[in-house]
Motif scaffolding. Sequence first.
Motif, PDB file in Angstrom:
ATOM      1  N   ALA A 116       8.102 -21.569 -17.550  1.00  0.00           N
ATOM      2  CA  ALA A 116       7.496 -22.409 -16.028  1.00  0.00           C
ATOM      3  C   ALA A 116       6.294 -22.721 -15.539  1.00  0.00           C
ATOM      4  O   ALA A 116       5.127 -23.363 -15.812  1.00  0.00           O
ATOM      5  CB  ALA A 116       7.899 -22.074 -14.644  1.00  0.00           C
ATOM      6  N   ARG A 133       5.599 -26.804 -10.566  1.00  0.00           N
ATOM      7  CA  ARG A 133       6.776 -25.428 -10.783  1.00  0.00           C
ATOM      8  C   ARG A 133       8.006 -25.438 -10.233  1.00  0.00           C
ATOM      9  O   ARG A 133       8.703 -25.694 -11.442  1.00  0.00           O
ATOM     10  CB  ARG A 133       5.966 -23.887 -10.115  1.00  0.00           C
ATOM     11  CG  ARG A 133       6.554 -23.322 -10.676  1.00  0.00           C
ATOM     12  CD  ARG A 133       5.567 -21.952  -9.906  1.00  0.00           C
ATOM     13  NE  ARG A 133       6.541 -20.419 -10.908  1.00  0.00           N
ATOM     14  CZ  ARG A 133       6.990 -19.717 -10.509  1.00  0.00           C
ATOM     15  NH1 ARG A 133       7.134 -19.898  -9.409  1.00  0.00           N
ATOM     16  NH2 ARG A 133       7.975 -18.552 -10.360  1.00  0.00           N
ATOM     17  N   LEU A 134       7.843 -26.431  -9.434  1.00  0.00           N
ATOM     18  CA  LEU A 134       9.393 -26.510  -8.538  1.00  0.00           C
ATOM     19  C   LEU A 134      10.186 -27.615  -9.206  1.00  0.00           C
ATOM     20  O   LEU A 134      11.197 -27.434  -9.420  1.00  0.00           O
ATOM     21  CB  LEU A 134       9.149 -27.020  -7.425  1.00  0.00           C
ATOM     22  CG  LEU A 134       9.078 -25.907  -6.395  1.00  0.00           C
ATOM     23  CD1 LEU A 134       9.116 -27.262  -4.481  1.00  0.00           C
ATOM     24  CD2 LEU A 134      10.424 -25.545  -5.707  1.00  0.00           C
ATOM     25  N   ARG A 135       9.662 -28.903 -10.392  1.00  0.00           N
ATOM     26  CA  ARG A 135      10.045 -30.001 -10.901  1.00  0.00           C
ATOM     27  C   ARG A 135      10.593 -29.435 -12.361  1.00  0.00           C
ATOM     28  O   ARG A 135      11.059 -29.345 -12.725  1.00  0.00           O
ATOM     29  CB  ARG A 135       9.118 -31.004 -11.376  1.00  0.00           C
ATOM     30  CG  ARG A 135       9.504 -31.645 -11.933  1.00  0.00           C
ATOM     31  CD  ARG A 135       8.735 -33.503 -12.272  1.00  0.00           C
ATOM     32  NE  ARG A 135       7.971 -33.907 -10.891  1.00  0.00           N
ATOM     33  CZ  ARG A 135       6.872 -34.381 -11.135  1.00  0.00           C
ATOM     34  NH1 ARG A 135       5.511 -34.304 -12.525  1.00  0.00           N
ATOM     35  NH2 ARG A 135       6.458 -34.884  -9.568  1.00  0.00           N
ATOM     36  N   LEU A 178      11.408 -25.939 -12.837  1.00  0.00           N
ATOM     37  CA  LEU A 178      12.254 -24.946 -13.114  1.00  0.00           C
ATOM     38  C   LEU A 178      13.600 -25.882 -12.516  1.00  0.00           C
ATOM     39  O   LEU A 178      14.479 -25.632 -13.161  1.00  0.00           O
ATOM     40  CB  LEU A 178      12.097 -24.132 -11.423  1.00  0.00           C
ATOM     41  CG  LEU A 178      11.326 -23.246 -11.756  1.00  0.00           C
ATOM     42  CD1 LEU A 178      10.297 -22.163 -10.380  1.00  0.00           C
ATOM     43  CD2 LEU A 178      11.405 -22.256 -12.813  1.00  0.00           C
ATOM     44  N   ALA A 179      13.387 -26.474 -11.670  1.00  0.00           N
ATOM     45  CA  ALA A 179      14.850 -27.412 -11.755  1.00  0.00           C
ATOM     46  C   ALA A 179      15.349 -28.127 -12.842  1.00  0.00           C
ATOM     47  O   ALA A 179      16.240 -28.640 -13.199  1.00  0.00           O
ATOM     48  CB  ALA A 179      14.448 -29.268 -10.963  1.00  0.00           C
ATOM     49  N   GLY A 180      14.365 -28.731 -13.986  1.00  0.00           N
ATOM     50  CA  GLY A 180      14.949 -29.101 -15.225  1.00  0.00           C
ATOM     51  C   GLY A 180      15.117 -27.773 -15.967  1.00  0.00           C
ATOM     52  O   GLY A 180      15.855 -28.546 -16.699  1.00  0.00           O
ATOM     53  N   LYS A 229      16.788 -25.517 -14.506  1.00  0.00           N
ATOM     54  CA  LYS A 229      18.117 -25.335 -14.570  1.00  0.00           C
ATOM     55  C   LYS A 229      19.006 -26.351 -14.902  1.00  0.00           C
ATOM     56  O   LYS A 229      20.351 -25.519 -15.119  1.00  0.00           O
ATOM     57  CB  LYS A 229      18.421 -25.438 -12.813  1.00  0.00           C
ATOM     58  CG  LYS A 229      19.315 -24.854 -11.928  1.00  0.00           C
ATOM     59  CD  LYS A 229      19.597 -24.869 -10.301  1.00  0.00           C
ATOM     60  CE  LYS A 229      19.117 -26.109  -9.795  1.00  0.00           C
ATOM     61  NZ  LYS A 229      18.750 -25.904  -8.490  1.00  0.00           N
ATOM     62  N   GLU A 230      18.780 -27.369 -14.823  1.00  0.00           N
ATOM     63  CA  GLU A 230      19.453 -28.649 -15.375  1.00  0.00           C
ATOM     64  C   GLU A 230      20.022 -27.953 -16.372  1.00  0.00           C
ATOM     65  O   GLU A 230      21.406 -27.936 -17.530  1.00  0.00           O
ATOM     66  CB  GLU A 230      19.165 -29.736 -15.328  1.00  0.00           C
ATOM     67  CG  GLU A 230      20.083 -31.269 -15.886  1.00  0.00           C
ATOM     68  CD  GLU A 230      19.256 -32.325 -15.683  1.00  0.00           C
ATOM     69  OE1 GLU A 230      19.699 -33.098 -16.460  1.00  0.00           O
ATOM     70  OE2 GLU A 230      18.419 -32.475 -15.009  1.00  0.00           O
ATOM     71  N   ARG A 235      22.344 -25.318 -17.194  1.00  0.00           N
ATOM     72  CA  ARG A 235      24.245 -25.821 -16.880  1.00  0.00           C
ATOM     73  C   ARG A 235      24.403 -26.278 -17.889  1.00  0.00           C
ATOM     74  O   ARG A 235      25.733 -25.950 -18.098  1.00  0.00           O
ATOM     75  CB  ARG A 235      23.955 -26.860 -15.552  1.00  0.00           C
ATOM     76  CG  ARG A 235      24.831 -27.204 -14.809  1.00  0.00           C
ATOM     77  CD  ARG A 235      25.135 -27.177 -13.549  1.00  0.00           C
ATOM     78  NE  ARG A 235      26.188 -27.191 -12.599  1.00  0.00           N
ATOM     79  CZ  ARG A 235      27.284 -26.900 -12.447  1.00  0.00           C
ATOM     80  NH1 ARG A 235      26.670 -25.408 -11.468  1.00  0.00           N
ATOM     81  NH2 ARG A 235      27.818 -27.318 -11.771  1.00  0.00           N
TER      82      ARG A 235
END
Length: 104
Positions: A9, A37-39, A41-43, A45-46, A49
Amino acid sequence: MTQVVDELARRLVADTVPPSAEHRDRADQARRQALLRLRVLAGVKEAVRHLEDQAAHAAAAGGAGYPEIGQAMSMSRQGARRRWPGLITNSTPHPTHRPTPRST
């Protein structure tokens, strides 16, 4: 694993946000980097999953049941069943023990 994802990230953010030339923009640059960085990390996580879903389907196709899948995911059998309802069905192939035929 956390360190690997964190490093990924941070590298993606560093490649995306050009450094600010002005001293007064450091706070703005830090804010933009944190949001990016949040964006990222969200990617991540997706993507994880999605990969978990693929692996769960492959495990079920290979004969694993909810107890095994739950254990692999550090969750209960019920948790795995809630996460992937209908994953294990009567049509899911299960390995069967076939006795060796005897000759008489």
